[in-house]
Write a protein that holds these residues in place. Structure first.
Motif, PDB file in Angstrom:
ATOM      1  N   VAL A  29      15.359 -10.940 -20.866  1.00  0.00           N
ATOM      2  CA  VAL A  29      14.688  -9.729 -21.320  1.00  0.00           C
ATOM      3  C   VAL A  29      13.274  -9.644 -20.752  1.00  0.00           C
ATOM      4  CG1 VAL A  29      13.843  -8.500 -23.345  1.00  0.00           C
ATOM      5  CG2 VAL A  29      16.112  -9.541 -23.380  1.00  0.00           C
ATOM      6  N   CYS A  33      13.315  -6.422 -18.194  1.00  0.00           N
ATOM      7  CA  CYS A  33      12.978  -5.151 -18.830  1.00  0.00           C
ATOM      8  C   CYS A  33      11.579  -4.653 -18.487  1.00  0.00           C
ATOM      9  CB  CYS A  33      13.139  -5.269 -20.345  1.00  0.00           C
ATOM     10  SG  CYS A  33      14.878  -5.357 -20.836  1.00  0.00           S
ATOM     11  N   TRP A 244       9.290  -7.195 -27.182  1.00  0.00           N
ATOM     12  CA  TRP A 244      10.597  -6.611 -26.909  1.00  0.00           C
ATOM     13  C   TRP A 244      11.706  -7.651 -26.951  1.00  0.00           C
ATOM     14  CZ3 TRP A 244      13.035  -2.411 -27.513  1.00  0.00           C
ATOM     15  CH2 TRP A 244      14.223  -2.144 -26.828  1.00  0.00           C
ATOM     16  N   SER A 245      11.470  -8.839 -26.407  1.00  0.00           N
ATOM     17  CA  SER A 245      12.502  -9.874 -26.439  1.00  0.00           C
ATOM     18  C   SER A 245      12.821 -10.268 -27.881  1.00  0.00           C
ATOM     19  CB  SER A 245      12.077 -11.092 -25.617  1.00  0.00           C
ATOM     20  OG  SER A 245      10.894 -11.677 -26.131  1.00  0.00           O
ATOM     21  N   VAL A 248      14.895  -7.414 -29.396  1.00  0.00           N
ATOM     22  CA  VAL A 248      16.284  -7.450 -28.946  1.00  0.00           C
ATOM     23  C   VAL A 248      17.073  -8.503 -29.732  1.00  0.00           C
ATOM     24  CG1 VAL A 248      17.774  -8.087 -26.992  1.00  0.00           C
ATOM     25  CG2 VAL A 248      15.828  -6.545 -26.646  1.00  0.00           C
ATOM     26  N   ASP A 286      23.775  -7.130 -22.328  1.00  0.00           N
ATOM     27  CA  ASP A 286      23.548  -5.856 -21.648  1.00  0.00           C
ATOM     28  C   ASP A 286      23.958  -4.688 -22.545  1.00  0.00           C
ATOM     29  OD1 ASP A 286      22.767  -7.346 -19.484  1.00  0.00           O
ATOM     30  OD2 ASP A 286      24.632  -7.066 -18.358  1.00  0.00           O
ATOM     31  N   VAL A 289      21.567  -4.189 -25.622  1.00  0.00           N
ATOM     32  CA  VAL A 289      20.319  -3.517 -25.260  1.00  0.00           C
ATOM     33  C   VAL A 289      20.549  -2.015 -25.088  1.00  0.00           C
ATOM     34  CG1 VAL A 289      18.554  -3.318 -23.468  1.00  0.00           C
ATOM     35  CG2 VAL A 289      19.275  -5.575 -24.257  1.00  0.00           C
ATOM     36  N   ARG A 297      11.756   2.904 -24.267  1.00  0.00           N
ATOM     37  CA  ARG A 297      12.702   1.827 -23.993  1.00  0.00           C
ATOM     38  C   ARG A 297      12.398   1.227 -22.627  1.00  0.00           C
ATOM     39  NH1 ARG A 297      19.045   2.801 -24.915  1.00  0.00           N
ATOM     40  NH2 ARG A 297      18.768   4.333 -23.243  1.00  0.00           N
ATOM     41  N   ARG A 299      13.389  -0.577 -19.444  1.00  0.00           N
ATOM     42  CA  ARG A 299      14.621  -0.847 -18.691  1.00  0.00           C
ATOM     43  C   ARG A 299      14.289  -1.239 -17.252  1.00  0.00           C
ATOM     44  NH1 ARG A 299      19.242   3.120 -20.594  1.00  0.00           N
ATOM     45  NH2 ARG A 299      20.039   2.360 -18.614  1.00  0.00           N
TER      46      ARG A 299
END
Length: 435
Positions: A29, A33, A244-245, A248, A286, A289, A297, A299
């Motif tokens: 991630v 990301c 973010w990690s 997730v 995948d 996410v 978001r 990406r």
């Protein structure tokens, strides 16, 4: 622009099909990301409601929609054409080297799409939520069956979001690794603070199922009601990659895919818990996410998801131009950061959109005095920057016209809808649809 589903392996990435560890998820991630570098590309994903050409209040049968989409699949387009669960049409532009290229490519594709739909007696409507029809599923696939079952646990907002909403999503590079106005940490912060201004300035969804809701962006309200684990941002006070990690890993798993039959819909199991009790793979990560829908978001690039679909054939161009200018022109980015900084206090260090700032933006639009003042400053900065970015005169004219019609007087497209409703039956404000 890339995302976690298409990026190459990072470091000692596990082989496809092998179970992941928490450390491997964090590494994937973090490395995928947020891909940093000079901001060079821009993209846009535009969603539209599909309605009867002459009488949009009449429902379109699934058979007519299917026939129209079959015809569209034969049309050569530069953008990717996809269909949303309720039959909404989405066009996703390829990454463009400039705003002008992005606008030109998608405009040409929209012209081709509209011509085919016109032959079928159908038209595209740029509205954030369907003002006439209740939610109705068009796509019957295991993914959407599972999504509906999962979202039903939090109430009716999920089905309304899936089937009756549309947006303009602007995609921009994450930014430089280094600090500064174009650094990824600053752009991440700006996206979540300026995002509230974009909600307010482009609010265009005051009606749902034929009635006013009391919100100028009902679409944003629907996302809020889906819940923080599914549609919320991570901790705003933590470094973006780490935040973010962690998000997730700690967000609930929407579904576990199966080769045949219905997909499993676990109740409250996070991806971290799945790792500790099962054996999810890279493909499962995948997919997980892809089922997270925060307002911003990551990406590989940043996908800004908070803007309602806009009225008119070319209304979508204005939010794309304004957002690109405020992020990719260094001078405009500095101006935007200064303008929105006082707003951050209203967020109370709570993740978007579940904080008072975003709630006020969705409910009040630019009738909120502080959001109005900041929006005027940001549109001014964007208009100064657009010539420096090489924007076409027509784009600059469109942004100028929008500023004059909506931003300066403290209005948004939702106010036009409410005015029309007031003119017909006097119901300009309805009850709050929240439970």
């Amino acid at each position: 622009m890339s995302d976690i589903t298409s990026s190459p392996s990072v470091g000692d990435c596990p082989k496809p099909g092998t179970a992941l560890t928490e450390a491997e998820v964090e590494a994937l991630v973090r490395g995928i990301c947020f891909k940093t570098g000079p901001p060079r590309t821009v993209g846009v994903e535009v969603e539209w409601l599909v309605h009867e050409l002459r009488a949009p209040q009449l429902p379109v049968t699934p058979e007519r929609l299917e026939a129209a989409y079959a015809a569209l699949r034969t049309v050569p387009l530069s953008s990717a054409l996809t269909v949303e669960p309720g039959g909404q049409l989405e066009l996703s532009s390829p990454p463009a080297a400039s705003l002008t290229e992005c606008v030109g490519t998608l405009s040409a594709d929209l012209d081709a799409v509209r011509a085919v739909l016109r032959e079928a007696g159908l038209a595209l409507s740029g509205i954030g939520t369907d003002p006439w029809h209740p939610p109705r599923r068009f796509l019957r696939e295991p993914r959407y069956d599972a999504m509906e079952a999962y979202l039903d646990r939090t109430g009716p907002a999920g089905r309304a979001m899936m089937c009756t909403s549309a947006s303009v999503q602007v995609c921009l590079d994450a930014g430089y690794e280094e600090p500064g106005p174009l650094g990824y940490e600053r752009r991440w912060w700006l996206a979540h603070t300026l995002g509230a201004v974009l909600v307010a300035a482009f609010a265009n969804s005051p009606l749902l199922a034929g009635a006013p809701t009391g919100w100028r962006s009902t679409r944003q309200l629907l996302w809020t009601e889906i819940g923080a684990g599914r549609a919320g941002a991570p901790d705003p006070d933590t470094e973006p990659r780490a935040a973010w990690s962690r998000h997730v890993l700690d967000s609930p798993v929407m579904c576990v895919r199966r080769d045949s039959g219905p997909w499993d819909v676990p109740d409250g199991m996070t991806f971290r818990e799945w790792i500790r009790t099962g054996s999810p793979t890279r493909a499962d990560l995948d997919y997980h996410v892809s089922t997270l829908f925060p307002p911003v978001r990551p990406r590989g690039h940043l996908e800004l998801r908070m803007i309602d679909a806009q009225p008119g054939d070319d209304g979508w161009i204005v939010p794309v131009a304004v957002t690109t200018a405020l992020f990719d022109d260094p001078e405009a980015a500095e101006s935007a950061c200064r303008a929105v900084k006082p707003l951050a206090e209203r967020a109370l260090s709570l993740p978007a959109p579940h904080n008072p700032l975003w709630t006020d933006a969705a409910r009040a639009g630019l009738t909120d005095p502080e959001l109005h003042e900041v929006a005027v400053a940001c549109f001014t900065a964007a208009l100064e920057a657009l010539p420096r970015l090489g924007a076409a005169p027509a784009v600059i004219e469109a942004v100028t016209a929008y500023r004059d019609r909506y931003v300066l007087p403290g209005r948004c497209p939702a106010d036009d809808q409410l005015d029309r409703l007031r003119a017909t039956d006097g119901r300009a404000h309805g009850k709050d649809i929240r439970p």
